[in-house]
Design a protein around this motif. Structure first.
Motif, PDB file in Angstrom:
ATOM      1  N   GLY A   1       0.825  -1.207   0.000  1.00  0.00           N
ATOM      2  CA  GLY A   1       0.000   0.000   0.000  1.00  0.00           C
ATOM      3  C   GLY A   1       0.849   1.243   0.000  1.00  0.00           C
ATOM      4  N   SER A   2       1.910   1.217   0.777  1.00  0.00           N
ATOM      5  CA  SER A   2       2.814   2.358   0.832  1.00  0.00           C
ATOM      6  C   SER A   2       3.454   2.615  -0.526  1.00  0.00           C
ATOM      7  CB  SER A   2       3.881   2.091   1.902  1.00  0.00           C
ATOM      8  OG  SER A   2       4.900   3.043   1.827  1.00  0.00           O
ATOM      9  N   LEU A   3       3.824   1.532  -1.216  1.00  0.00           N
ATOM     10  CA  LEU A   3       4.443   1.692  -2.540  1.00  0.00           C
ATOM     11  C   LEU A   3       3.433   2.221  -3.555  1.00  0.00           C
ATOM     12  CD1 LEU A   3       6.512  -1.611  -2.646  1.00  0.00           C
ATOM     13  CD2 LEU A   3       7.396   0.707  -2.298  1.00  0.00           C
ATOM     14  N   ALA A   4       2.220   1.694  -3.520  1.00  0.00           N
ATOM     15  CA  ALA A   4       1.191   2.114  -4.481  1.00  0.00           C
ATOM     16  C   ALA A   4       0.789   3.568  -4.257  1.00  0.00           C
ATOM     17  CB  ALA A   4      -0.036   1.205  -4.359  1.00  0.00           C
ATOM     18  N   HIS A   5       0.855   4.000  -2.991  1.00  0.00           N
ATOM     19  CA  HIS A   5       0.513   5.383  -2.646  1.00  0.00           C
ATOM     20  C   HIS A   5       1.607   6.329  -3.142  1.00  0.00           C
ATOM     21  CE1 HIS A   5      -1.145   8.679  -0.442  1.00  0.00           C
ATOM     22  NE2 HIS A   5      -0.201   8.714   0.470  1.00  0.00           N
ATOM     23  N   HIS A   6       2.841   5.889  -3.062  1.00  0.00           N
ATOM     24  CA  HIS A   6       4.028   6.608  -3.515  1.00  0.00           C
ATOM     25  C   HIS A   6       4.103   8.051  -3.038  1.00  0.00           C
ATOM     26  CE1 HIS A   6       7.119   7.784  -6.806  1.00  0.00           C
ATOM     27  NE2 HIS A   6       7.675   7.574  -5.619  1.00  0.00           N
ATOM     28  N   ASP A   7       3.953   8.215  -1.750  1.00  0.00           N
ATOM     29  CA  ASP A   7       4.260   9.494  -1.118  1.00  0.00           C
ATOM     30  C   ASP A   7       5.787   9.609  -1.086  1.00  0.00           C
ATOM     31  OD1 ASP A   7       4.803  11.537   0.705  1.00  0.00           O
ATOM     32  OD2 ASP A   7       2.993  11.113   1.885  1.00  0.00           O
ATOM     33  N   PRO A   8       6.342  10.702  -1.604  1.00  0.00           N
ATOM     34  CA  PRO A   8       7.817  10.816  -1.629  1.00  0.00           C
ATOM     35  C   PRO A   8       8.424  10.813  -0.234  1.00  0.00           C
ATOM     36  CG  PRO A   8       6.779  12.904  -2.240  1.00  0.00           C
ATOM     37  CD  PRO A   8       5.695  11.874  -2.193  1.00  0.00           C
ATOM     38  N   GLU A   9       7.576  10.975   0.776  1.00  0.00           N
ATOM     39  CA  GLU A   9       8.070  10.917   2.147  1.00  0.00           C
ATOM     40  C   GLU A   9       7.955   9.507   2.721  1.00  0.00           C
ATOM     41  OE1 GLU A   9       5.566  14.046   3.788  1.00  0.00           O
ATOM     42  OE2 GLU A   9       7.282  15.416   3.733  1.00  0.00           O
ATOM     43  N   GLY A  10       7.486   8.558   1.909  1.00  0.00           N
ATOM     44  CA  GLY A  10       7.357   7.172   2.374  1.00  0.00           C
ATOM     45  C   GLY A  10       8.720   6.491   2.379  1.00  0.00           C
ATOM     46  N   ASP A  11       8.907   5.608   3.345  1.00  0.00           N
ATOM     47  CA  ASP A  11      10.217   4.976   3.502  1.00  0.00           C
ATOM     48  C   ASP A  11      10.411   3.763   2.589  1.00  0.00           C
ATOM     49  OD1 ASP A  11      11.137   6.592   5.867  1.00  0.00           O
ATOM     50  OD2 ASP A  11       9.326   5.698   6.745  1.00  0.00           O
ATOM     51  N   TRP A  12       9.332   3.002   2.364  1.00  0.00           N
ATOM     52  CA  TRP A  12       9.492   1.732   1.637  1.00  0.00           C
ATOM     53  C   TRP A  12       9.975   1.924   0.202  1.00  0.00           C
ATOM     54  CZ3 TRP A  12      10.575  -2.215   4.164  1.00  0.00           C
ATOM     55  CH2 TRP A  12       9.898  -2.619   5.326  1.00  0.00           C
ATOM     56  N   ALA A  13       9.545   2.987  -0.442  1.00  0.00           N
ATOM     57  CA  ALA A  13       9.960   3.170  -1.841  1.00  0.00           C
ATOM     58  C   ALA A  13      11.476   3.305  -1.932  1.00  0.00           C
ATOM     59  CB  ALA A  13       9.266   4.389  -2.443  1.00  0.00           C
ATOM     60  N   SER A  14      12.084   4.002  -0.977  1.00  0.00           N
ATOM     61  CA  SER A  14      13.548   4.116  -0.982  1.00  0.00           C
ATOM     62  C   SER A  14      14.198   2.754  -0.750  1.00  0.00           C
ATOM     63  CB  SER A  14      14.010   5.085   0.112  1.00  0.00           C
ATOM     64  OG  SER A  14      13.571   6.386  -0.172  1.00  0.00           O
ATOM     65  N   VAL A  15      13.626   2.014   0.174  1.00  0.00           N
ATOM     66  CA  VAL A  15      14.160   0.678   0.463  1.00  0.00           C
ATOM     67  C   VAL A  15      14.138  -0.174  -0.802  1.00  0.00           C
ATOM     68  CG1 VAL A  15      13.695  -1.465   1.745  1.00  0.00           C
ATOM     69  CG2 VAL A  15      13.524   0.767   2.913  1.00  0.00           C
ATOM     70  N   MET A  16      12.998  -0.151  -1.500  1.00  0.00           N
ATOM     71  CA  MET A  16      12.844  -1.002  -2.681  1.00  0.00           C
ATOM     72  C   MET A  16      13.721  -0.521  -3.850  1.00  0.00           C
ATOM     73  SD  MET A  16      11.082  -3.319  -1.505  1.00  0.00           S
ATOM     74  CE  MET A  16      10.139  -3.562   0.001  1.00  0.00           C
ATOM     75  N   LEU A  17      13.917   0.779  -3.938  1.00  0.00           N
ATOM     76  CA  LEU A  17      14.821   1.304  -4.980  1.00  0.00           C
ATOM     77  C   LEU A  17      16.254   0.846  -4.706  1.00  0.00           C
ATOM     78  CD1 LEU A  17      13.445   4.948  -5.389  1.00  0.00           C
ATOM     79  CD2 LEU A  17      13.533   3.196  -7.196  1.00  0.00           C
ATOM     80  N   ALA A  18      16.646   0.873  -3.455  1.00  0.00           N
ATOM     81  CA  ALA A  18      18.004   0.448  -3.115  1.00  0.00           C
ATOM     82  C   ALA A  18      18.190  -1.047  -3.359  1.00  0.00           C
ATOM     83  CB  ALA A  18      18.313   0.795  -1.662  1.00  0.00           C
ATOM     84  N   LEU A  19      17.092  -1.810  -3.272  1.00  0.00           N
ATOM     85  CA  LEU A  19      17.168  -3.269  -3.402  1.00  0.00           C
ATOM     86  C   LEU A  19      16.837  -3.754  -4.814  1.00  0.00           C
ATOM     87  CD1 LEU A  19      15.434  -4.287  -0.034  1.00  0.00           C
ATOM     88  CD2 LEU A  19      17.862  -4.554  -0.609  1.00  0.00           C
ATOM     89  N   ASP A  20      16.569  -2.845  -5.744  1.00  0.00           N
ATOM     90  CA  ASP A  20      16.156  -3.224  -7.096  1.00  0.00           C
ATOM     91  C   ASP A  20      14.987  -4.211  -7.078  1.00  0.00           C
ATOM     92  OD1 ASP A  20      17.924  -1.600  -8.486  1.00  0.00           O
ATOM     93  OD2 ASP A  20      19.552  -3.071  -8.323  1.00  0.00           O
ATOM     94  N   ALA A  21      13.957  -3.837  -6.385  1.00  0.00           N
ATOM     95  CA  ALA A  21      12.788  -4.705  -6.241  1.00  0.00           C
ATOM     96  C   ALA A  21      11.958  -4.736  -7.513  1.00  0.00           C
ATOM     97  CB  ALA A  21      11.927  -4.193  -5.078  1.00  0.00           C
ATOM     98  N   GLU A  22      11.031  -5.669  -7.539  1.00  0.00           N
ATOM     99  CA  GLU A  22      10.009  -5.712  -8.592  1.00  0.00           C
ATOM    100  C   GLU A  22       8.647  -5.777  -7.914  1.00  0.00           C
ATOM    101  OE1 GLU A  22      12.367  -8.552 -11.781  1.00  0.00           O
ATOM    102  OE2 GLU A  22      11.073  -9.461 -10.257  1.00  0.00           O
ATOM    103  N   VAL A  23       7.635  -5.258  -8.600  1.00  0.00           N
ATOM    104  CA  VAL A  23       6.288  -5.437  -8.085  1.00  0.00           C
ATOM    105  C   VAL A  23       5.479  -6.265  -9.080  1.00  0.00           C
ATOM    106  CG1 VAL A  23       6.317  -3.266  -6.803  1.00  0.00           C
ATOM    107  CG2 VAL A  23       5.341  -3.320  -9.103  1.00  0.00           C
ATOM    108  N   VAL A  24       4.465  -6.937  -8.556  1.00  0.00           N
ATOM    109  CA  VAL A  24       3.593  -7.742  -9.403  1.00  0.00           C
ATOM    110  C   VAL A  24       2.197  -7.135  -9.356  1.00  0.00           C
ATOM    111  CG1 VAL A  24       2.578 -10.023  -9.755  1.00  0.00           C
ATOM    112  CG2 VAL A  24       4.953  -9.811  -8.952  1.00  0.00           C
ATOM    113  N   ALA A  25       1.649  -6.880 -10.541  1.00  0.00           N
ATOM    114  CA  ALA A  25       0.307  -6.304 -10.627  1.00  0.00           C
ATOM    115  C   ALA A  25      -0.577  -7.244 -11.426  1.00  0.00           C
ATOM    116  CB  ALA A  25       0.367  -4.942 -11.301  1.00  0.00           C
ATOM    117  N   VAL A  26      -1.813  -7.395 -10.982  1.00  0.00           N
ATOM    118  CA  VAL A  26      -2.740  -8.256 -11.732  1.00  0.00           C
ATOM    119  C   VAL A  26      -4.005  -7.480 -12.090  1.00  0.00           C
ATOM    120  CG1 VAL A  26      -1.926 -10.413 -10.699  1.00  0.00           C
ATOM    121  CG2 VAL A  26      -3.817  -9.179  -9.645  1.00  0.00           C
ATOM    122  N   SER A  27      -4.602  -7.887 -13.181  1.00  0.00           N
ATOM    123  CA  SER A  27      -5.874  -7.285 -13.577  1.00  0.00           C
ATOM    124  C   SER A  27      -6.713  -8.356 -14.263  1.00  0.00           C
ATOM    125  CB  SER A  27      -5.636  -6.096 -14.507  1.00  0.00           C
ATOM    126  OG  SER A  27      -4.870  -6.498 -15.617  1.00  0.00           O
TER     127      SER A  27
END
Lengths: 307, 789
Positions: free
Chosen positions: A114-140
């Protein structure tokens, strides 16, 4: 709380949820932990016509290892990450960042995805995931055409998409997620010999970061740095991956001087604003200082020290 | 006056003074069964929401309510124009100024009330309030008092006929000539300019009302978040022209007040007027944002202090000049004679002959208020200034701040002490309190560690504040609120079974009155505290009183309770003599009973006496055991103490952490030590909050930047330091039970200790001041500017 009127739907299967999304699209906001969304609705900064509560959907709350990745699913709470044996064993940066997320009450409900999808630039998780070269999975929902209103004419026919975190995080409060898609997981690659650390300056527990710095490094057999991740929180229009600083580290033997250089690069790369949390000059200084400190800590962990 | 040990005189079963009796009110609060204003629901009740100004300063061109009125469920939309028809568009403030109830001509701060929507449903009211359309013509927003007083600044209060500038008041205290003479003799003048930033009391329960005006009888029952229900009733009678006997204000359980629930707010007036006109009850409860942006703020004083000192460390005199940011309406709730509250206690705990204080207040485009947040009528600002100045003076003279304090303290044998600004300090022993705190912290060891730490690249600081409070206003001769003398009252009735009911003119907001006031009765009459019910907050069922703020409940209503208990004891003695067939002179009192001197077997209990008061009274005595006392204190009380803070400062980031916080308080005789401790812990936390994180800021257009709890910070248990408490006990000589009050000591005294500690850590770099709140940013900048870095 006095939000605007909204419909509330709480499906019990993923299929139902995807059907709602396919039908109602961008009038829908997904409710996972609600720790950003509900306050925004209360202040009427967000006025979604439909709230799609995914909390009753089973099988969406795992934190586990799958195909060489550590996987965190959509309903895994920050507090689950704090407590997770898998995270503690597998990923130092995530383990280090999780206790810094908001406060204990928010951590009990708020979710990483939820934090990643919200993408508030003040959120911590997005930085963590950028540093870790993460991937996200989206379904529709499969078999129908999905449109992306932000990107000209972009469309696809549904199913599962795997998106690199850098492609996913477009700009503040904006991701490459389609309005009809549900973010079901974020995953980060496993590593052999590495360490990570998150440094956060905040005024009190629960405050957004004045400055946040996420670092991750991996070491080869020759003790040189084989992989490096550095990303910053709250000091740019969006969470900022400092690629130049990462490049400067890779292939080098770690040293105080090297980390100081990375700190200088990060400090130059950020573009903080002066606000009630601090002056731009100060934040820039802290970016350099915390990058240096965080890398030193990550190295210590990578070399087998305690996190 | 010597410091003495106080042990309880009564058994735990009686639970008189000195027993840490558990709070009787807590069970219902903890179980979620309190009864707050928002819990009150009446048949046919409507809901009100307020449309507020998004702008800080603008002329109103037009107000269009048609879209709001068209919403299904909206009963009425009230504007200032409508209220003007009832002469209610403006109301008086507690400082004798006027305040717009709903704006008609201009808006003067962001969040000002413009229109109110009354609807059948709270959500509908909120939705419709957003549909009120106001056309504005922008005016220059004035967001600081310096700009306000410049000649070309636009006039904020053009509604007032005689107002030609934004000057709100001028006030002075002390003796200018004597002070100038003292300064002429000084070896050094130590000065400090500082801003005590605007903060907000932020009680967890916001303000609200359920107004129920019966159009048939004219009876108005107002359930209100009120710290001063009786005073509010009188104000309502004056403002709304309602007959006072037909106004009943009920202040139910309050979720904190801290001074925020002393002023009368426009929402109360509009809801009452709406209920009167519509003929149905109307509920209005603020949102968090409404509370933070529009209700009584705290502080916002720009202060310049100068201390005249000799080279051998004696203070000769003090000069203070201040500029107060009062917001758009001068609405400080404070005694009428004193335009800057009791700020002139600024001479502090020190003995010197001369002081001179000047204050100007300015109108700005910010919310009104001013006196709130456990400040004892601006003693917070005063204590902060003198305690910061004293530390800087010690540095400048090369003296240890503790020793400098010690050689200037008012000595224990100087009480009652006449201060140069006209206060008469009742009692104190400052030296003992300070030494006790120094022992607790290990003062010499910390000073030694400081030197060693610097060599290792660490920064350690130790800061102190030896504050003197002034509370318990006050003697009616000098202290009044809108003309009402600041007495308070207690009415006590002992029933035939020996159980008592005590009714008070004050109003608890969490202080634990239901527990502590029963203990006073228990002490004086020997009736178990558990048999005494305490009633407050209902103007039809309690005697008149000025309310709870400025730490005045124990000093004034507590005294009233002791006095009425003693009066009933005198009557009880007559009944006892009758029952024992003895002469009154031969009777002696021991907790809970009278007995014949020399014959302890011949005794009669207070319960038996109470029964006899209704069943077998002496023939020449009126029946019953009941009375009321209005207590006008002969003087105020002067709690004091020394707080010491030890901090570690990160030299690279400017982050600082409290390592130790020692608080030695002297509030005279304690009624309930546990509740006193709770008051101190809370106040020390608020002091920490103000010094480290709390600040209501505005941008240059007058937007309030502290409008929710993400931006206006309230510390949690996580970051709050651990406090180590100590005490000395110096009774007040004029208070019936020797108590002084403690509700605000820690909020008043502690901010200077925190700031002194951080400044101390940086003092060797030449740092003499860091403004509150001391963000890591500010501490880092102070180091940068003073270390050539």
């Amino acid at each position: 709380m006095y939000p605007s009127k909204f419909d509330y739907l709480a499906p019990e299967t993923l299929e139902e949820a995807l059907a709602v999304l396919a039908e109602r699209g961008d009038e829908v906001k997904i409710l996972a932990g609600g720790q950003s969304l509900i306050p925004m609705m209360k202040l009427r900064f967000a006025e979604p016509a439909t709230l799609l509560d995914i909390n009753r959907i089973p099988g969406l709350d795992a934190i586990d290892i799958q195909n060489g990745h550590v996987r965190v699913q959509a309903l895994a709470r920050h507090a689950d990450v704090v407590r997770s044996a898998v995270i503690k064993e597998e990923n130092d940066l995530m383990a280090g960042a999780a206790p810094w997320i908001a406060d204990p009450i928010v951590r009990n409900l708020g979710t990483v995805c939820g934090s990643l999808a919200h993408h508030d630039p003040e959120g911590d998780w997005a930085s963590v995931m950028l540093a870790l070269d993460a991937e996200v999975v989206a379904v529709s929902k499969e078999g129908v055409t999905h449109f992306h209103p932000g990107a000209d004419g972009t469309q696809h026919t549904g199913g599962t998409r795997v998106i690199s975190i850098q492609d996913f995080l477009v700009d503040m409060f904006t991701t490459s997620l389609y309005p009809t898609e549900l973010l079901t997981e974020v995953r980060v690659p496993r590593y052999e010999r590495g360490g990570g650390n998150y440094q956060k300056l905040e005024r009190k527990v629960g405050d957004y970061a004045t400055v946040g710095v996420a670092t991750h490094i991996e070491l080869g057999d020759d003790d040189r740095i084989t992989k490096a991740g550095i990303a910053l929180t709250s000091v740019y229009a969006h969470n900022l991956k400092v690629t130049d600083a990462e490049t400067a580290l890779v292939g080098q033997a770690p040293s105080d001087e090297l980390f100081a250089e990375a700190g200088r690069i990060a400090s130059a790369a950020c573009d903080p604003a002066s606000d009630t949390r601090g002056s731009a000059e100060y934040k820039r200084h802290i970016v350099g200082l915390f990058t240096e400190r965080s890398l030193a800590e990550s190295l210590k962990i990578a070399q087998g020290g305690q996190s | 006056m010597t410091t003495t040990e106080h042990k309880p005189h009564t058994s735990p079963e009686i639970g008189g003074l000195g027993h840490s009796r558990r709070r009787v009110e807590d069970a219902r609060f903890i179980e979620g069964r309190g009864n707050y204003v928002d819990d009150i629901t009446l048949p046919g009740m409507l809901h009100m929401a307020i449309h507020r100004s998004p702008l800080a300063h603008a002329r109103i061109i037009s107000i269009d309510t048609s879209a709001a009125e068209a919403v299904d469920g909206v009963v009425a939309v009230v504007t200032g124009e409508l209220l003007a028809g009832y002469n209610l568009a403006w109301m008086p403030t507690l400082s004798g100024d006027t305040q717009a109830v709903l704006a008609t001509d201009k808006v003067r701060f962001q969040g000002q009330e413009i229109a109110a929507v009354i609807a059948t449903d709270r959500y509908v009211a909120q939705d419709a309030a957003r549909l009120v359309e106001v056309e504005y013509e922008d005016l220059e927003p004035i967001v600081n008092p310096q700009r306000a007083l410049e000649e070309d600044a636009v006039l904020i209060r053009d509604d007032k006929e005689d107002q030609t500038s934004n000057l709100c008041f001028e006030w002075e205290s002390g003796d200018k000539t004597a002070t100038d003479e003292a300064f002429a003799k000084a070896d050094k003048i130590v000065s400090l300019e500082t801003h005590y930033p605007r903060s907000h009391p932020a009680p967890l329960e916001t303000c609200g009302i359920v107004a129920d005006v019966d159009s048939a009888t004219g009876q108005a029952t107002l359930y209100m978040t009120s710290q001063a229900p009786h005073a509010h009733r009188t104000v309502f009678a004056l403002v709304a022209g309602l007959a006072e006997q037909n106004i009943r204000i009920v202040s139910p359980d309050l979720g904190g007040g801290f001074g925020n629930k002393v002023p009368v707010y426009p929402g109360y007036v509009v809801a009452t007027a709406a209920s009167l006109v519509i003929g149905q009850p109307v509920k209005w409860v603020e949102t968090r944002t409404e509370n933070l942006i529009s209700t009584g703020f705290a502080r916002d004083y720009y202060m310049k202090g100068e201390l005249a000192v000799t080279n051998d460390g004696k203070i000769l005199g003090l000069k203070v000049d201040m500029l107060a940011d009062e917001g758009a309406f001068y609405a400080d709730a404070q005694p009428s004679k004193f335009r800057a509250g009791l700020f002139h206690i600024v001479t502090g705990s020190y003995d010197y002959p001369a002081a001179y204080v000047t204050t100007r207040g300015a109108y700005t485009n910010k919310a009104p208020g001013g006196v709130a947040y456990r400040c004892s009528f601006r003693v917070t600002e005063a204590s902060y200034l003198i305690e910061r100045l004293v530390q800087n003076a010690a540095y400048e003279l090369g003296l240890d701040p503790a020793e400098f304090r010690s050689s200037n303290f008012i000595q224990a044998d100087q009480f009652p002490y006449h201060s140069p600004t006209g206060f008469v300090y009742d009692s104190g022993d400052y030296e003992t309190a300070m030494r006790k705190a120094m022992d607790m912290v290990g003062y010499a060891d910390i000073q030694a560690e400081k030197e060693q730490a610097r060599k290792e690249g660490r920064l350690v600081g130790i800061g102190m504040a030896s504050f003197t409070e002034v509370v318990g206003a006050g003697h009616g001769e000098d202290y009044d609120i809108i003309g009402l003398k600041m007495f308070d009252s207690a009415e006590l009735r002992v029933h035939p079974t020996g159980k008592a009911i005590l009714k008070l003119g004050v109003k608890s907001q969490g202080q634990g009155h239901e527990t502590t006031f029963a203990q006073i009765v228990a002490e004086e009459l020997g009736i178990p505290a558990g048999d005494v019910k305490v009633v407050e907050g209902d103007t039809d069922n309690t005697p008149y009183g000025l309310g709870t703020y400025a730490s005045r409940s124990t000093p004034v209503a507590g005294a009233a309770t002791a006095v009425i208990s003693r009066k009933l004891r005198e009557k009880a003695k007559k009944i006892a003599a009758h029952l024992l067939e003895a002469s009154e002179e031969d009777l002696e009192w021991e907790t809970g009973k009278f007995f014949v001197a020399g014959d302890p077997e011949s005794s009669v209990s207070i319960q038996d006496i109470a029964f006899a008061a209704y069943t077998n009274p002496p023939p020449d005595l009126e029946a019953g055991l009941e009375g009321v006392h209005y207590y006008d204190p002969p003087n105020m009380t002067y709690p004091f103490g020394t707080y010491i803070v030890v901090v570690d400062v990160d030299p690279e980031s400017g982050q600082w952490k409290v390592r130790r916080m020692i608080a030695v308080d002297d509030c005279g005789v304690k009624i309930n030590p546990m509740i006193v401790e709770g008051q101190i812990q809370g106040g020390l936390t608020e002091g920490f909050a103000m010094s480290s994180m709390q600040h209501i800021t505005f941008d240059e257009t007058g937007n309030c930047l502290g409008s929710n709890f993400m931006d206006y910070l309230v510390p949690t248990a996580w970051e709050t330091p651990r406090f180590e408490l100590g005490e000395t006990v110096t009774p007040s000589p004029h208070h019936p039970i020797g108590a002084k009050g403690v509700g605000e000591s820690a909020t008043v005294g502690s901010p200077a200790a925190y700031v002194n500690a951080v400044v101390d850590a940086l003092q060797h770099m030449g740092v003499t001041n860091i403004e509150m709140p001391m963000s890591a940013d500010r501490v880092w900048h102070a180091m940068q500017e003073n270390s050539g870095g």
